[in-house]
Design a protein around this motif. Structure first.
Motif, short mmCIF file in Angstrom:
data_model
loop_
_atom_site.label_atom_id
_atom_site.label_comp_id
_atom_site.label_asym_id
_atom_site.label_seq_id
_atom_site.Cartn_x
_atom_site.Cartn_y
_atom_site.Cartn_z
N LEU A 109 -5.80 4.34 -2.41
CA LEU A 109 -5.76 5.36 -3.45
C LEU A 109 -4.39 6.03 -3.37
CD1 LEU A 109 -9.23 6.92 -2.61
CD2 LEU A 109 -8.74 5.30 -4.46
N PRO A 110 -3.95 6.72 -4.42
CA PRO A 110 -2.68 7.44 -4.30
C PRO A 110 -2.72 8.39 -3.11
CG PRO A 110 -3.39 7.38 -6.59
CD PRO A 110 -4.54 6.86 -5.76
N GLY A 111 -1.79 8.24 -2.21
CA GLY A 111 -1.73 9.10 -1.03
C GLY A 111 -2.65 8.67 0.11
N VAL A 112 -3.44 7.62 -0.10
CA VAL A 112 -4.35 7.12 0.94
C VAL A 112 -4.12 5.62 1.10
CG1 VAL A 112 -6.75 6.90 1.70
CG2 VAL A 112 -6.07 8.86 0.30
N SER A 113 -3.39 5.25 2.14
CA SER A 113 -3.05 3.85 2.39
C SER A 113 -4.14 3.18 3.20
CB SER A 113 -1.73 3.76 3.14
OG SER A 113 -0.70 4.34 2.37
N VAL A 114 -4.11 1.85 3.20
CA VAL A 114 -4.99 1.05 4.06
C VAL A 114 -4.22 0.74 5.33
CG1 VAL A 114 -6.17 -1.17 4.30
CG2 VAL A 114 -6.23 0.05 2.11
N GLY A 115 -4.84 0.91 6.47
CA GLY A 115 -4.21 0.66 7.76
C GLY A 115 -4.29 1.89 8.63
N THR A 116 -3.94 1.71 9.88
CA THR A 116 -3.98 2.81 10.83
C THR A 116 -2.69 2.80 11.66
OG1 THR A 116 -4.98 1.49 12.57
CG2 THR A 116 -6.49 2.60 11.05
N ALA A 117 -2.52 3.80 12.46
CA ALA A 117 -1.33 3.86 13.31
C ALA A 117 -1.28 2.67 14.27
CB ALA A 117 -1.32 5.18 14.09
N SER A 118 -2.46 2.17 14.68
CA SER A 118 -2.48 1.07 15.64
C SER A 118 -2.22 -0.29 14.99
CB SER A 118 -3.82 1.03 16.38
OG SER A 118 -4.86 0.73 15.47
N ASN A 119 -2.52 -0.43 13.69
CA ASN A 119 -2.27 -1.75 13.08
C ASN A 119 -1.22 -1.72 11.99
OD1 ASN A 119 -3.62 -0.73 10.83
ND2 ASN A 119 -5.23 -2.27 10.81
N GLY A 120 -0.63 -0.59 11.71
CA GLY A 120 0.40 -0.49 10.68
C GLY A 120 -0.20 -0.40 9.29
N THR A 121 0.60 0.01 8.34
CA THR A 121 0.14 0.11 6.96
C THR A 121 0.01 -1.30 6.39
OG1 THR A 121 1.24 2.23 6.67
CG2 THR A 121 0.68 1.02 4.66
N ALA A 122 -1.11 -1.57 5.73
CA ALA A 122 -1.36 -2.88 5.14
C ALA A 122 -1.22 -2.85 3.62
CB ALA A 122 -2.75 -3.37 5.52
N LEU A 123 -1.50 -1.70 3.01
CA LEU A 123 -1.52 -1.59 1.55
C LEU A 123 -1.28 -0.14 1.17
CD1 LEU A 123 -2.31 -2.69 -1.34
CD2 LEU A 123 -4.68 -2.23 -0.71
N SER A 124 -0.37 0.09 0.24
CA SER A 124 -0.12 1.45 -0.25
C SER A 124 0.24 1.40 -1.73
CB SER A 124 1.00 2.13 0.55
OG SER A 124 2.21 1.41 0.41
N ILE A 125 -0.10 2.45 -2.43
CA ILE A 125 0.15 2.54 -3.87
C ILE A 125 1.54 3.13 -4.11
CG2 ILE A 125 -0.56 3.80 -5.97
CD1 ILE A 125 -3.42 3.25 -5.20
N THR A 126 2.23 2.59 -5.11
CA THR A 126 3.54 3.11 -5.52
C THR A 126 3.43 3.62 -6.95
OG1 THR A 126 4.38 1.07 -6.49
CG2 THR A 126 4.65 1.33 -4.10
N SER A 127 4.53 4.14 -7.47
CA SER A 127 4.53 4.66 -8.84
C SER A 127 4.43 3.55 -9.88
CB SER A 127 5.77 5.50 -9.09
OG SER A 127 6.93 4.69 -8.94
N SER A 128 4.69 2.30 -9.48
CA SER A 128 4.64 1.20 -10.46
C SER A 128 3.80 0.01 -10.00
CB SER A 128 6.06 0.72 -10.77
OG SER A 128 6.65 0.21 -9.59
N GLY A 129 2.99 0.19 -8.97
CA GLY A 129 2.16 -0.90 -8.48
C GLY A 129 1.69 -0.61 -7.07
N PHE A 130 1.88 -1.60 -6.16
CA PHE A 130 1.48 -1.38 -4.78
C PHE A 130 2.34 -2.19 -3.82
CE2 PHE A 130 -1.26 -4.68 -6.52
CZ PHE A 130 -1.35 -5.65 -5.53
N ASN A 131 2.41 -1.70 -2.57
CA ASN A 131 3.16 -2.37 -1.52
C ASN A 131 2.20 -3.10 -0.60
OD1 ASN A 131 5.76 -1.56 -2.27
ND2 ASN A 131 5.62 0.33 -1.11
N ILE A 132 2.63 -4.28 -0.13
CA ILE A 132 1.88 -5.06 0.84
C ILE A 132 2.79 -5.32 2.04
CG2 ILE A 132 0.29 -6.09 -0.80
CD1 ILE A 132 2.20 -8.53 -0.91
N TYR A 133 2.19 -5.62 3.20
CA TYR A 133 2.96 -5.73 4.43
C TYR A 133 2.48 -6.89 5.30
CZ TYR A 133 4.06 -0.99 2.98
OH TYR A 133 4.45 0.09 2.27
N TYR A 134 3.41 -7.40 6.09
CA TYR A 134 3.09 -8.39 7.11
C TYR A 134 3.85 -7.97 8.36
CZ TYR A 134 2.25 -12.92 9.33
OH TYR A 134 1.86 -13.92 10.18
N GLN A 135 3.23 -7.08 9.12
CA GLN A 135 3.83 -6.51 10.33
C GLN A 135 2.72 -5.98 11.21
OE1 GLN A 135 6.37 -3.49 8.71
NE2 GLN A 135 4.69 -2.20 8.06
#
Length: 130
Positions: A86-112
């Motif tokens: 959700l806006p301002g609420v990402s998927v992931g935790t401090a122990s596993n890193g951010t996996a998914l976050s919303i941006t102003s024009s879509g969303f960010n994904i990660y592999y870390q």
């Protein structure tokens, strides 16, 4: 409903040829406003590139994004493949890193770390709410 009722009444009055078009225009404008405020779902998919981070552009800021891996999973215990952001609420935790976050024009994904929403060659499916 009330906008539709007003539009029908205005159209009936116009058919009797004794009314002007202003009530019809006003009723249609009210309907357009109601339709524009309804949530819309955008369905899509992407194939992971293996990059540490990547932006999926939708052309709008989603109210929510549900991301699933190719088999519908969101996690396997050690890695996060998706979830509900959700806006301002990402998927992931401090122990596993951010996996998914919303941006102003879509969303960010990660592999870390243990975030695995951009694994090379994996297909991911998403539902974004506009």
């Amino acid at each position: 409903q009330s906008g539709l009722t007003a539009a029908n009444a205005a159209l009936a009055a116009l058919q009797s040829s004794k009314a002007d078009a202003a009530p019809v225009d006003a009723a249609l404008a009210a309907l357009e406003t109601k339709v524009d405020t309804k949530a819309q779902a955008v369905l899509g998919s992407y194939t992971g590139s293996g990059a540490a981070s990547r932006t999926i552009s939708l052309g709008f800021q989603p109210k929510a994004v549900l991301l699933l891996s190719y088999d519908g999973a969101v996690a396997n215990g050690s890695q996060t493949y998706g979830g509900l952001a959700l806006p301002g609420v990402s998927v992931g935790t401090a122990s596993n890193g951010t996996a998914l976050s919303i941006t102003s024009s879509g969303f960010n994904i990660y592999y870390q770390d243990r975030a695995a929403t951009n694994v090379s060659g994996y297909v991911y499916r998403y539902i974004a709410i506009r």
